[in-house]
Motif scaffolding. Structure first.
Motif, PDB file in Angstrom:
ATOM      1  N   UNK A 116      -3.829   7.411  -0.886  1.00 51.59           N
ATOM      2  CA  UNK A 116      -3.173   6.859   0.297  1.00 51.59           C
ATOM      3  C   UNK A 116      -4.165   6.697   1.446  1.00 51.59           C
ATOM      4  N   UNK A 117      -5.097   7.630   1.563  1.00 51.96           N
ATOM      5  CA  UNK A 117      -6.105   7.537   2.623  1.00 51.96           C
ATOM      6  C   UNK A 117      -6.940   6.273   2.465  1.00 51.96           C
ATOM      7  N   UNK A 118      -7.328   5.950   1.219  1.00 51.92           N
ATOM      8  CA  UNK A 118      -8.090   4.717   0.998  1.00 51.92           C
ATOM      9  C   UNK A 118      -7.235   3.489   1.254  1.00 51.92           C
TER      10      UNK A 118
ATOM     11  N   UNK B 188       0.824  -1.208   0.000  1.00 54.83           N
ATOM     12  CA  UNK B 188       0.000   0.000   0.000  1.00 54.83           C
ATOM     13  C   UNK B 188       0.859   1.260   0.000  1.00 54.83           C
ATOM     14  N   UNK B 189       1.845   1.301   0.865  1.00 53.37           N
ATOM     15  CA  UNK B 189       2.705   2.476   0.937  1.00 53.37           C
ATOM     16  C   UNK B 189       3.602   2.604  -0.289  1.00 53.37           C
ATOM     17  N   UNK B 190       3.992   1.465  -0.849  1.00 51.71           N
ATOM     18  CA  UNK B 190       4.897   1.484  -1.998  1.00 51.71           C
ATOM     19  C   UNK B 190       4.221   2.102  -3.225  1.00 51.71           C
ATOM     20  N   UNK B 191       2.955   1.735  -3.485  1.00 51.44           N
ATOM     21  CA  UNK B 191       2.281   2.278  -4.668  1.00 51.44           C
ATOM     22  C   UNK B 191       2.025   3.778  -4.515  1.00 51.44           C
ATOM     23  N   UNK B 192       1.687   4.217  -3.303  1.00 49.71           N
ATOM     24  CA  UNK B 192       1.461   5.647  -3.079  1.00 49.71           C
ATOM     25  C   UNK B 192       2.758   6.441  -3.216  1.00 49.71           C
TER      26      UNK B 192
ATOM     27  N   UNK C  13       1.207  -3.047  -7.124  1.00 52.53           N
ATOM     28  CA  UNK C  13      -0.211  -2.802  -7.395  1.00 52.53           C
ATOM     29  C   UNK C  13      -0.911  -4.070  -7.878  1.00 52.53           C
ATOM     30  N   UNK C  14      -0.285  -4.793  -8.798  1.00 47.96           N
ATOM     31  CA  UNK C  14      -0.897  -6.016  -9.319  1.00 47.96           C
ATOM     32  C   UNK C  14      -0.990  -7.083  -8.231  1.00 47.96           C
TER      33      UNK C  14
END
Length: 417
Positions: free
Chosen positions: A192-194, A85-89, A129-130
């Protein structure tokens, strides 16, 4: 409420969040491709303002692809070990900043440096992401989820292709980079919030790899190695079209910058959107009948795409070129929808991000030669001839994959389940 009722409610909530994840990540992926694609629609402007040669224009694609491919395995290993999650943002924020920096470039060297930095920062996104999407969706829903997400790629190519040409023609080319980069920075906040409200707990139906390095596990899966070969050929063809089709149409049919960017993207990508959605639905439907369904759809898509590529480069009229682009988009969508997701049927569950990453490595290192070689051979062989060669490679890759479906897929599937 009974225990079964609570469990059903919890499952419904997780299902809803899984599809919301597709929607939120779609926007990020659209921005991802818009930022990497926009430069290809302004090749004539870069020639006149920054004095690019054709070879240097080709390098804007090749440098990005090579750096992106080389960084992908590192990004995959990070994605398998740390928070996806943090990596994609983080990736979204970084590549958006580099896009703004590209708009500030005043030399060939600075543009190429920014393209390399775009490759580094965007490489962090797709593997994580994938894998995040695959972890959130059950196997029987995965192709549809990925197909919906991947249409963001197609929308991004259209936005980048048309928007870049339009802004360069009507205003100033730098404005295209500034506006797209700032849009990504702003979107990073709600995204990022989601993501922070989402669990990273995975739907795991395959065994985990015992090795600390994913490459050691992936290298022992013959079908996965065939997928890497297919990714190389398929991505080479895609990037030949993505990087040089606007310029090809601009020169061959005397279109405007905006018209060439629009024509080179909207017909191809709109059809690809339909083909990808169809490929996702068909894959999930046939997966219930054969576990090799996704592999079959990739192979069929490659076979049907081959003559379309030849016709895009060799049709005598703009109308026939548009029709060939539509046909290519429809059938190549079958492969686009399933190339990444098919690998999850045969690789260990804890190597998913790395599986995507090494497919990117194989695809982007090879396809990195497409923009450069086409720029170098543009006046000797011609782009139309390069497209014919690409069509022959597609046929060869399809035949190899057909053989793998017959002799390799059943044993590789059984080994990991």
């Amino acid at each position: 409420m009974s225990g079964s009722g609570i469990a059903a409610l919890q499952e419904a909530v997780l299902e809803r969040r899984a599809w919301l994840l597709v929607a939120f990540t779609w926007v990020a992926y659209c921005l991802n491709y818009s930022d990497r694609q926009v430069i290809f629609s302004i090749f004539p402007v870069l020639k006149s303002t920054l004095h690019f040669t054709d070879a240097q224009l080709g390098l804007t694609g090749s440098v990005f692809l090579w750096v992106y491919g080389l960084c992908s395995p590192i990004a995959g290993q990070i994605g398998d070990r740390f928070s996806k999650r943090r990596l994609v943002a983080l990736s979204l924020l970084l590549w958006s900043g580099v896009t703004v920096l590209t708009g500030m470039s005043h030399s060939v060297g600075m543009v190429l440096t920014c393209r390399a930095l775009t490759g580094v920062t965007e490489a962090l996104f797709v593997p994580a992401a994938v894998a995040l999407l695959a972890n959130a969706h059950r196997p029987e829903n995965r192709s549809r989820a990925f197909a919906l997400y991947a249409t963001g790629q197609l929308a991004g190519i259209v936005v980048g292709g048309w928007f870049g040409g339009f802004v360069a023609q009507e205003f100033q080319w730098r404005l295209a980079f500034y506006s797209l980069g700032l849009a990504g920075m702003v979107y990073c906040v709600p995204y990022l919030r989601f993501l922070n409200s989402l669990s990273e707990e995975a739907h795991v139906e395959t065994k985990n790899a015992g090795s600390a390095l994913a490459i050691s596990a992936l290298a022992r899966i013959p079908t996965y190695l065939v997928l890497c070969l297919v990714s190389s050929v398929f991505n080479l063809t895609l990037w030949l079209l993505y990087s040089w089709l606007p310029d090809f149409l601009y020169e061959k049919f005397s279109l405007t910058l905006a018209g060439a960017g629009y024509t080179a993207t909207v017909y191809l990508q709109t059809a690809s959107l339909i083909g990808m959605l169809a490929g996702g639905v068909l894959a999930d439907y046939f997966y219930r009948r054969t576990k090799a369904a996704r592999f079959w759809l990739i192979a069929v898509g490659l076979c049907l795409a081959a003559p379309c590529v030849h016709l895009i480069g060799n049709s005598s009229s703009l109308l026939y070129t548009k029709l060939a682009a539509v046909a290519f988009g429809l059938v190549s969508g079958l492969a686009l929808a399933n190339l990444y997701i098919s690998s999850f049927d045969i690789v260990p569950a804890n190597t998913r991000a790395s599986a995507v990453a090494f497919l990117n490595l194989a695809g982007y290192l090879t396809s990195g030669f497409a923009p450069l070689v086409t720029g170098i051979w543009k006046h000797s062989l011609g782009i139309h001839t390069m497209m014919t060669y690409a069509s022959l490679l597609l046929v060869a890759a399809a035949l190899v994959l057909f053989a793998a479906i017959r002799f390799l897929v059943p044993s590789d599937y059984e080994r990991v389940h």
